[in-house]
Design a protein around this motif. Sequence first.
Motif, PDB file in Angstrom:
ATOM      1  N   LEU A 305     -50.335  68.895   1.140  1.00  0.00           N
ATOM      2  CA  LEU A 305     -51.485  69.704   1.535  1.00  0.00           C
ATOM      3  C   LEU A 305     -51.135  71.163   1.311  1.00  0.00           C
ATOM      4  N   GLY A 306     -52.043  71.896   0.634  1.00  0.00           N
ATOM      5  CA  GLY A 306     -51.747  73.289   0.337  1.00  0.00           C
ATOM      6  C   GLY A 306     -52.988  74.151   0.325  1.00  0.00           C
ATOM      7  N   VAL A 307     -52.769  75.446   0.188  1.00  0.00           N
ATOM      8  CA  VAL A 307     -53.855  76.416   0.101  1.00  0.00           C
ATOM      9  C   VAL A 307     -53.523  77.421  -0.986  1.00  0.00           C
ATOM     10  N   GLY A 308     -54.523  77.791  -1.783  1.00  0.00           N
ATOM     11  CA  GLY A 308     -54.346  78.778  -2.840  1.00  0.00           C
ATOM     12  C   GLY A 308     -55.273  79.955  -2.618  1.00  0.00           C
ATOM     13  N   ARG A 309     -54.849  81.136  -3.080  1.00  0.00           N
ATOM     14  CA  ARG A 309     -55.624  82.347  -2.876  1.00  0.00           C
ATOM     15  C   ARG A 309     -55.573  83.203  -4.141  1.00  0.00           C
ATOM     16  N   GLN A 310     -56.750  83.585  -4.649  1.00  0.00           N
ATOM     17  CA  GLN A 310     -56.833  84.448  -5.807  1.00  0.00           C
ATOM     18  C   GLN A 310     -56.757  85.897  -5.348  1.00  0.00           C
ATOM     19  N   LEU A 311     -55.709  86.628  -5.765  1.00  0.00           N
ATOM     20  CA  LEU A 311     -55.514  88.008  -5.341  1.00  0.00           C
ATOM     21  C   LEU A 311     -56.154  89.005  -6.300  1.00  0.00           C
TER      22      LEU A 311
END
Length: 392
Positions: A305-311
């Motif tokens: 389980l993970g989370v990604g973030r576009q910076l």
Amino acid sequence: MKHVASAASAACLFAGIAQAGGLERARPAEAILFEQGNYVQFSFSQTDADVSGDYPAFVGGGSTGDMSDATRHIGFGLKMAINDRLDFALLMSQPYAADAAYGQGFYEGLTARWNSTAVDAIVKYNMSDRLSVYGGASLLTSSADITIPVALGNIASDPDGPALLGGGPLPGSIVSDYSASSSKETDLGFILGTAYEIPDFAMRVALTYRSEIEHEFDARETYTQLSLPGGVPTFSPVSTTTDTPVIMPQSVTLDFQSGVAPKTLVFGSVKWTEWSKWQVKPGAYESETGGEITSFDNDTFTYQLGVGRQLSDQFSVFARAGYESKKGGESSRLSPTDGYTSIGVGGSYTMGKAKITAGVEHAWLGDAESGTPTDFSDNTATGFGISVGFAF
């Protein structure tokens, strides 16, 4: 959101860092099927596990030393958009590996190697902009070798003593180091899958089935045999080739991802693998000992389980946690851990049509007990992976 979704898909590069169930060390990058247009990807990963145990007093006590060498894996993926409905992918991976070597104490001299290369050809048919089905063939090449020191055979020859690598009691006829080296075998399996997507929300759920693949190895077995004709001890060198079937397990994987906020994505997977059918039982070894060299008693369930973030338009980051539940029972000396918990972080940088993704992961490996019994506890693994992809 496109870039963060790609970074999340690339997180599968690091599946082998935590030494997922059985011998699995690297997962084929099926997510390349969902890249836009034509795409090619090259990947590399390395895992360095620190695995050691403590011998019981009746075999001298002390530590086994680190028995797990670093493993390295390369991968390749090519995805071609044939037309609006049809996509094709060619994948190369090294999905299974073992590299065990005991350098001190009672197990000293016990070594095992397992090598594999898989080439997958997959076709995806887009039934609509949301629903697709895919399938293809998986060609797996494998080989292995093992050396078992005579000391293990001697203790295993006592019917009341520990068993050798999970095998049955040894009647005492193997009186030298035992070694076996397999032929290199290539066999075919198949892949089936389906996916549902909502592009506006970067949402996708994909279910992939991989069939089992059975190898029929020719195993060259070498040892010295003790016999007692007329009560007179006779020592005879034995070198023979025997048929050794080994089933590489079938699996089912559920992958998912979804946007949960602007420029933020949640992703993960659940995988079941039927390791309970895997065993290595060369013919001469079985006739001498009554059992197999090694096996796994239970199937595995692995969760991510993970989370990604576009910076920015070019840079995205992700973090991921992994878990594999403990199976219990006696562990193989070739893989003396049971389950794991892991944490990984990474990022992806896009430069025009090129994309570089890299990450690191650390795993706390579950405690296990092998057959002597030897206790393996407080073990860890750390690894990293990098991929370079190009749209064309």
